[in-house]
Design a protein around this motif. Sequence first.
Motif, PDB file in Angstrom:
ATOM      1  N   MET A  40       9.361   7.177   6.206  1.00 10.56           N
ATOM      2  CA  MET A  40       9.524   7.937   7.452  1.00 10.56           C
ATOM      3  C   MET A  40      10.611   7.322   8.312  1.00 10.56           C
ATOM      4  O   MET A  40      11.414   8.029   8.914  1.00 10.56           O
ATOM      5  N   GLN A  41      10.603   6.004   8.388  1.00 11.66           N
ATOM      6  CA  GLN A  41      11.622   5.334   9.209  1.00 11.66           C
ATOM      7  C   GLN A  41      13.023   5.623   8.658  1.00 11.66           C
ATOM      8  O   GLN A  41      13.948   5.930   9.412  1.00 11.66           O
ATOM      9  N   ASN A  48       2.015   4.413   9.568  1.00 12.72           N
ATOM     10  CA  ASN A  48       1.113   3.361   9.103  1.00 12.72           C
ATOM     11  C   ASN A  48      -0.282   3.506   9.680  1.00 12.72           C
ATOM     12  O   ASN A  48      -1.275   3.326   8.978  1.00 12.72           O
ATOM     13  N   THR A  72       0.837  -1.207   0.000  1.00 10.47           N
ATOM     14  CA  THR A  72       0.000   0.000   0.000  1.00 10.47           C
ATOM     15  C   THR A  72       0.869   1.253   0.000  1.00 10.47           C
ATOM     16  O   THR A  72       2.027   1.235   0.430  1.00 10.47           O
ATOM     17  N   TYR A  83       4.941   5.027   2.513  1.00  5.98           N
ATOM     18  CA  TYR A  83       5.026   6.333   3.193  1.00  5.98           C
ATOM     19  C   TYR A  83       5.626   6.152   4.589  1.00  5.98           C
ATOM     20  O   TYR A  83       6.574   6.849   4.988  1.00  5.98           O
ATOM     21  N   ALA A  84       5.099   5.189   5.304  1.00  6.37           N
ATOM     22  CA  ALA A  84       5.570   4.942   6.675  1.00  6.37           C
ATOM     23  C   ALA A  84       6.998   4.405   6.668  1.00  6.37           C
ATOM     24  O   ALA A  84       7.822   4.762   7.514  1.00  6.37           O
ATOM     25  N   GLY A  85       7.297   3.564   5.693  1.00  9.00           N
ATOM     26  CA  GLY A  85       8.652   3.025   5.590  1.00  9.00           C
ATOM     27  C   GLY A  85       9.663   4.127   5.301  1.00  9.00           C
ATOM     28  O   GLY A  85      10.768   4.137   5.853  1.00  9.00           O
ATOM     29  N   VAL A 118       0.441   3.779   1.889  1.00 10.58           N
ATOM     30  CA  VAL A 118       0.738   4.169   3.269  1.00 10.58           C
ATOM     31  C   VAL A 118       1.912   3.364   3.820  1.00 10.58           C
ATOM     32  O   VAL A 118       2.756   3.900   4.536  1.00 10.58           O
ATOM     33  N   GLU A 119       2.000   2.095   3.458  1.00 11.00           N
ATOM     34  CA  GLU A 119       3.154   1.303   3.909  1.00 11.00           C
ATOM     35  C   GLU A 119       4.473   1.910   3.420  1.00 11.00           C
ATOM     36  O   GLU A 119       5.459   1.983   4.159  1.00 11.00           O
ATOM     37  N   GLN A 178       7.578   4.931  11.718  1.00 13.45           N
ATOM     38  CA  GLN A 178       6.954   4.020  10.755  1.00 13.45           C
ATOM     39  C   GLN A 178       5.609   3.519  11.277  1.00 13.45           C
ATOM     40  O   GLN A 178       4.613   3.497  10.547  1.00 13.45           O
ATOM     41  N   ALA A 234      12.941   6.306  14.834  1.00 12.31           N
ATOM     42  CA  ALA A 234      12.580   6.104  13.428  1.00 12.31           C
ATOM     43  C   ALA A 234      11.571   4.961  13.282  1.00 12.31           C
ATOM     44  O   ALA A 234      10.638   5.031  12.476  1.00 12.31           O
ATOM     45  N   LEU A 262      -1.877  12.409  -1.759  1.00 13.22           N
ATOM     46  CA  LEU A 262      -1.465  11.853  -0.473  1.00 13.22           C
ATOM     47  C   LEU A 262      -1.686  10.340  -0.455  1.00 13.22           C
ATOM     48  O   LEU A 262      -2.506   9.818  -1.201  1.00 13.22           O
ATOM     49  N   PRO A 263      -0.952   9.634   0.398  1.00  7.94           N
ATOM     50  CA  PRO A 263      -0.998   8.165   0.362  1.00  7.94           C
ATOM     51  C   PRO A 263      -2.341   7.598   0.820  1.00  7.94           C
ATOM     52  O   PRO A 263      -3.018   8.177   1.660  1.00  7.94           O
TER      53      PRO A 263
END
Lengths: 367, 367
Positions: free
Chosen positions: A188-189, B193, A179, A184-186, A181-182, B189, B185, A214-215
């Motif tokens: 961020m990390q 999510n 996805t 996007y979140a990855g 969002v996945e 994530q 970090a 946006l995601p």
Amino acid sequence: MQVHSPIPTLSVKSCEERQQHLVRLMEEQQLDAVLIGDPRHVHYYAAYWERPFFAPLFLMTRDGVRTLVMPFECDWPTAVDIKKNYIFNKVATMVEEQLQNSLLELSTELHNVKRLGVDFGIRPGLLPVEGIEQVDLYPAILKQRRRKYDDEIELFKRLFQTTEAAYEYVRENLKVGVTEVELYAGMMQILGNLQGEHFGFFGNDFRCGEGGGLPRYRPAESGELAVIDLGVECRGYRSDMCRTIAVDSPSAAQEEAREQVLEAIQLVESSVRPGVSCREVYENAYNSLNDYRGWSFPHHLGHGLGLSPHEAPHLNPEWDDYFEVGDLFTVEPGLYHDELKGGLRIEEVYYLGESGLEKITTIPTGY
Amino acid sequence: MQVHSPIPTLSVKSCEERQQHLVRLMEEQQLDAVLIGDPRHVHYYAAYWERPFFAPLFLMTRDGVRTLVMPFECDWPTAVDIKKNYIFNKVATMVEEQLQNSLLELSTELHNVKRLGVDFGIRPGLLPVEGIEQVDLYPAILKQRRRKYDDEIELFKRLFQTTEAAYEYVRENLKVGVTEVELYAGMMQILGNLQGEHFGFFGNDFRCGEGGGLPRYRPAESGELAVIDLGVECRGYRSDMCRTIAVDSPSAAQEEAREQVLEAIQLVESSVRPGVSCREVYENAYNSLNDYRGWSFPHHLGHGLGLSPHEAPHLNPEWDDYFEVGDLFTVEPGLYHDELKGGLRIEEVYYLGESGLEKITTIPTGY
């Protein structure tokens, strides 16, 4: 244990060069003092930066004395003569009136000021001295901001190291079923690890199968392209770049679009030098891209980077800018059509220095 | 594919209840209109929220007509009568003067306004009509914000679901050798999510072996505690909670500190009701904790949550607040000493509703 190079701070030397512009503004506009309250500009002129919620102030009076009002010291040298602390918390509770308390510390300094240059809005009654005429310096400061100083370029180079790592992550992790969002979140990390501090709002375009947006909690589908356009916001400065990454194997049309976009970038690279019209560079790219095979190029060709998402120079038909030494700017041609399953954009970043055009972005442009 | 529940929007009904306060302020202070420009307050009164960099405005005139000026529609209903768009970009380039352009759309509405209530600072010359007297409404709005409305509580409950997941991540991943930045970090994530959108600045305390501070590239050591204090910022609202997690097995002293802190929390739970002095509740906790075994409790006991990191009610000796129905607040006793290798804080969140005290935080408090 992943450790990245430290983030370079703005230098006292460059801050003092920038302060000369405030000196000139005081002379030209017959100001008794300049009060800087936009935290990005406090950083720009004084090298002081803190997290959000605080209200540092930088005051420069006609006699050249520079006063910084701050909640507490930051970890590096600042370009000021006098430092004052304002009351920002009590027994660990942040006071709501950060700006009011910060302004109160300047009561004495503002006492004989009649005309005050400001770069920010002050709510009625908050200035601790009455009867001061305020003069808006924001437009003049914005103009100064176009030319990037050495310390700003060093900071940007470091920010792009972080930014580019997010794209390597997407290249490794974008697959059918993942996805937005996945991803996007990855990212961020990755950004958090490399930046090691808060990096602000980081982009608008994280979608598969669309030109931007946006995601969503939507799985990537075979054949789609993901236009990933992001940057990190670091101490007020914002990087910005774009790569388009294929979910699986790109189609012949998608490959052809990419070649066409890369040609447009080469055209820009070969034509940019001081004095060249940004609008003409836009128009040349537009003519080479828009309606190619019925695909469209509906947006600007690029923009300056700095303390706002978009600054001068504008590679855009609605502005009439000309390239200047000191410009830091993006070049981001694209092609969009349903046939391309999301379309394609590649955004490179350049610095036009004394010795010519330098490319700041380094990672490959392939799918 | 991880999908979380959607983030609840503020309701038109609650916005209209909140707008009644603006009507009262106009009457009391003989204002012709109220102009709201703090994006958090535009959201609070009109349910309009967009990403940073934009400058939406909410105008309410004495006749009750509500005008929203915005870059573009948001995805949910807003509590206004008239909507206007301002020029926020040209061929995809954001204009620098978002606020100036937004204000320009109100030239007609402001034409006959003599006294205007405002909640934000406007740079000199930016208001499109001259000679308007501005009255600062920020303090009155801040006062109103203390009482949380139903839609705000729903939003907060959803934010704490996201927030709590970050702690479960730390509980699973904090081990000897892990750096603070890695945890920081990794939490990003998780938050990315579950939130699926930008979540702003998310906390100050991410250290092992110290009572607080921003994350470092420093590996966790055996015996240490990590005080993790964070929240997500969502459409202006900020959650906030804290758990302390042990790198490995807690010591007897660390266990004892935890029991003492939990006792303090129980003491608060049993004493909070409308009319009770927040300062007295602080003092009781302080007396039970500070200097216990020579350990210290140097900070506030808690604070209200809302649109600022800290709001009323203040469980703090420097304020003289009393609990009221509608309070949403933290209770965060702690104990710190080198002997505890970082010290300990537990932060729970409560809503004091019509039917009593409701605990919003749900995850365990153990190491």
